[in-house]
Write an enzyme that holds these catalytic residues in place. Structure first.
Site, PDB file in Angstrom:
ATOM      1  N   GLY A  39      -7.459  -4.206  -0.605  1.00 18.31           N
ATOM      2  CA  GLY A  39      -7.155  -3.423  -1.794  1.00 18.31           C
ATOM      3  C   GLY A  39      -8.086  -2.282  -2.128  1.00 18.31           C
ATOM      4  O   GLY A  39      -7.815  -1.523  -3.069  1.00 18.31           O
ATOM      5  N   GLU A  83      -9.594  -8.736   3.706  1.00 23.71           N
ATOM      6  CA  GLU A  83      -8.408  -8.221   4.406  1.00 23.71           C
ATOM      7  C   GLU A  83      -8.182  -6.750   4.087  1.00 23.71           C
ATOM      8  O   GLU A  83      -7.140  -6.373   3.547  1.00 23.71           O
ATOM      9  CB  GLU A  83      -7.169  -9.006   3.955  1.00 23.71           C
ATOM     10  CG  GLU A  83      -7.272 -10.488   4.121  1.00 23.71           C
ATOM     11  CD  GLU A  83      -6.154 -11.233   3.403  1.00 23.71           C
ATOM     12  OE1 GLU A  83      -5.487 -10.656   2.523  1.00 23.71           O
ATOM     13  OE2 GLU A  83      -5.955 -12.396   3.735  1.00 23.71           O
ATOM     14  N   CYS A 112      19.056  13.898   3.587  1.00 22.41           N
ATOM     15  CA  CYS A 112      19.995  14.185   2.482  1.00 22.41           C
ATOM     16  C   CYS A 112      19.700  13.302   1.273  1.00 22.41           C
ATOM     17  O   CYS A 112      20.511  12.448   0.883  1.00 22.41           O
ATOM     18  CB  CYS A 112      21.413  13.971   2.961  1.00 22.41           C
ATOM     19  SG  CYS A 112      21.718  14.826   4.487  1.00 22.41           S
ATOM     20  N   TYR A 132       0.025   2.767   5.701  1.00 22.49           N
ATOM     21  CA  TYR A 132       1.359   2.586   5.109  1.00 22.49           C
ATOM     22  C   TYR A 132       2.230   3.812   5.384  1.00 22.49           C
ATOM     23  O   TYR A 132       2.931   4.297   4.493  1.00 22.49           O
ATOM     24  CB  TYR A 132       1.260   2.322   3.596  1.00 22.49           C
ATOM     25  CG  TYR A 132       0.408   1.123   3.259  1.00 22.49           C
ATOM     26  CD1 TYR A 132       0.928  -0.167   3.373  1.00 22.49           C
ATOM     27  CD2 TYR A 132      -0.913   1.267   2.841  1.00 22.49           C
ATOM     28  CE1 TYR A 132       0.144  -1.282   3.074  1.00 22.49           C
ATOM     29  CE2 TYR A 132      -1.704   0.159   2.547  1.00 22.49           C
ATOM     30  CZ  TYR A 132      -1.169  -1.102   2.664  1.00 22.49           C
ATOM     31  OH  TYR A 132      -1.936  -2.193   2.374  1.00 22.49           O
TER      32      TYR A 132
HETATM   33  C1  LIG Z   1      -2.297 -10.171   1.330  1.00 24.74           C
HETATM   34  C2  LIG Z   1      -2.752  -8.789   1.583  1.00 24.74           C
HETATM   35  N1  LIG Z   1      -3.956  -8.587   2.140  1.00 24.74           N
HETATM   36  C3  LIG Z   1      -4.402  -7.339   2.412  1.00 24.74           C
HETATM   37  C4  LIG Z   1      -3.648  -6.212   2.111  1.00 24.74           C
HETATM   38  C5  LIG Z   1      -4.223  -4.858   2.435  1.00 24.74           C
HETATM   39  O1  LIG Z   1      -4.430  -4.094   1.323  1.00 24.74           O
HETATM   40  P1  LIG Z   1      -5.194  -2.687   1.401  1.00 24.74           P
HETATM   41  O2  LIG Z   1      -4.528  -1.853   2.434  1.00 24.74           O
HETATM   42  O3  LIG Z   1      -5.031  -2.112   0.061  1.00 24.74           O
HETATM   43  O4  LIG Z   1      -6.612  -2.966   1.741  1.00 24.74           O
HETATM   44  C6  LIG Z   1      -2.405  -6.370   1.519  1.00 24.74           C
HETATM   45  C7  LIG Z   1      -1.606  -5.197   1.136  1.00 24.74           C
HETATM   46  O5  LIG Z   1      -1.101  -5.071   0.061  1.00 24.74           O
HETATM   47  C8  LIG Z   1      -1.932  -7.692   1.254  1.00 24.74           C
HETATM   48  O6  LIG Z   1      -0.732  -7.896   0.705  1.00 24.74           O
END
Ligand SMILES: Cc1ncc(COP(=O)(O)O)c(C=O)c1O
Length: 417
Positions: A240, A275, A343, A372
């Site tokens: 996040g 993560e 379109c 993303y």
């Molecule tokens: C469970 C989980 N971990 C990690 C992430 C990675 O988040 P970010 O790219 O904001 O670090 C996400 C993305 O929303 C997620 O859903």
């Protein structure tokens, strides 16, 4: 961290390679990724958190290109996956199974079986029925599912509502008030090992405060779990960390993040997992696109480019801002929109802004397109997905081919009747 995209002699470079030469060789639309930036971001995060020595499980959903993941695997990264497809991609890119955690609210039996057979580090579990399912799959296969229940700390991460995941109205995780009760239930199920606890409060978070608040809340639960279950040894704090999309935006620096959470987490004496995704790859990539037409409207100009919302959907999906730059540097601007050929009125990269004054045939880049972006690409309007290139210093290589018409129609047929 400085950007790997900079002007030299009036031309935009990706590390030491002219972006115009990449567009010439590989065509457009084209994603260009800087390998050095990916590595530097990973190292900066690891260094900021060195006190905690976390296992950094890169969030594969963010950019699942094999070359990106192999770069991170070489740095010792693990992977956070949300499907069997991502799990197998991570393994193929060289990430060891014992560094993989599997998240997501809807894991199927088939996916759980793949993960159990691979013997991954951890399932992050989002509900009680999922516990039952992992238990029965593990028992059937004679395996053990190591689990961390995802608790929902009910904090507001102050981000876009589509990427806020840690409030009680979100579909993710279990209510923190009921966490201990659910762990008790898990302890009674065969084939499971209570290994840890998981949280992830959202994405593109620019303020460390919600993390500190969430960490305080889960730390209390962790201490209790550690006392109850001798196998409890991990806390996964999710991803996040927010990045800079606008020039005037301050990113959440890994060091600021670390100062907010480390003092709360360190005393727990458990292995910390995290993560991150966007912070590692977001500003490592650009989307290179060529202007097809300049359409002059009554109040503004439309720069109509050959990339579209099928390549990068963040602007219409999240009202996200991406900086637009010219590949040939210019100080002249025009007011208007950068739009794609699809379109839909939602097919735009920028609306009502001062833009580089580009002419037909000129190249533009959409910045911060490493995260993303390609992973959310589609074939809408029967558009083949773009190519991806990685650069490092003066080297460059195609790391995913552009799709062809044959790719578009593969597996599709007309019934003989
Ligand atoms: C469970 C989980 N971990 C990690 C992430 C990675 O988040 P970010 O790219 O904001 O670090 C996400 C993305 O929303 C997620 O859903």
């Amino acid at each position: 961290m400085s950007s790997p995209f900079s002007y030299r002699g009036g031309q935009l470079f990706a590390e030491d390679v002219a972006v115009a030469s990449l567009a010439e060789q590989y065509g457009t639309p084209l994603f260009v990724y800087s390998r050095s930036h990916i590595r530097n971001q990973f190292r900066a995060l690891a260094a900021a958190l060195s006190d905690l020595k976390p296992l950094i499980c890169y969030a594969v959903k963010v950019n699942s290109n094999a070359a990106v993941m192999a770069t991170l695997a070489a740095e010792g990264a693990g992977a956070d996956v949300v499907s069997a497809g991502e799990l197998l991609r991570a393994r193929r890119a060289g990430i060891p199974a014992n560094r993989i955690s599997f998240a997501g609210v809807g894991k199927t039996e088939a996916e759980i079986e793949v993960a159990l057979k691979e013997d991954i580090l951890l399932f992050t579990v989002e509900s009680e029925p999922e516990l039952d399912r992992i238990s029965s799959c593990a028992t059937r296969l004679g395996r053990t599912g190591r689990i961390a229940i995802r608790v929902n700390p009910d904090v507001d991460p102050k981000t876009h509502k589509y990427i806020s995941t840690g409030k009680k109205e979100n579909k993710f995780g279990v209510d923190i008030q009921r966490a201990l009760q659910i762990y008790e239930r898990a302890a009674q199920l065969p084939g499971l090992e209570i290994a840890g606890l998981h949280m992830h409060i959202g994405s593109q978070i620019l303020d460390a405060q919600p993390y500190a608040e969430a960490a305080e809340k889960v730390a209390r639960v962790c201490s209790e779990l550690k006392a109850r279950y001798p196998t409890f040894r991990m806390l996964d704090i999710g991803g996040g960390i927010g990045i800079q999309y606008r020039p005037d935006q301050a990113p959440l620096l890994p060091t600021t993040f670390a100062s907010a959470v480390a003092p709360i987490l360190k005393p727990l004496g458990v292995q910390i997992l995290m993560e991150p995704g966007r912070v590692i790859v977001g500003n490592a990539g650009v989307l290179v696109t060529r202007v097809q037409y300049v359409k002059r409207g009554p109040s503004k100009q439309f720069l109509i480019v050959d990339a579209a919302m099928n390549d990068l959907i963040r602007p219409p999906l999240y009202q996200a801002h991406h900086e637009i730059g010219a590949v040939r540097e210019t100080s002249k601007t025009v007011f208007g929109d950068v739009v794609g050929p699809i379109c839909e009125s939602g097919d735009f990269f920028a609306l009502d802004r001062d833009l580089p004054a580009a002419q037909q045939g000129d190249l533009l880049v959409v910045h911060s397109a490493g995260a993303y972006a390609y992973t959310m690409a589609s074939n809408y309007n029967s558009r083949p997905r773009a190519a991806e290139v990685m650069v490092e210093g003066a080297r460059h290589e195609l790391v995913r081919e552009r799709e062809t018409f044959d790719d578009l129609v593969r597996g599709e047929h007309i019934p003989h009747w």
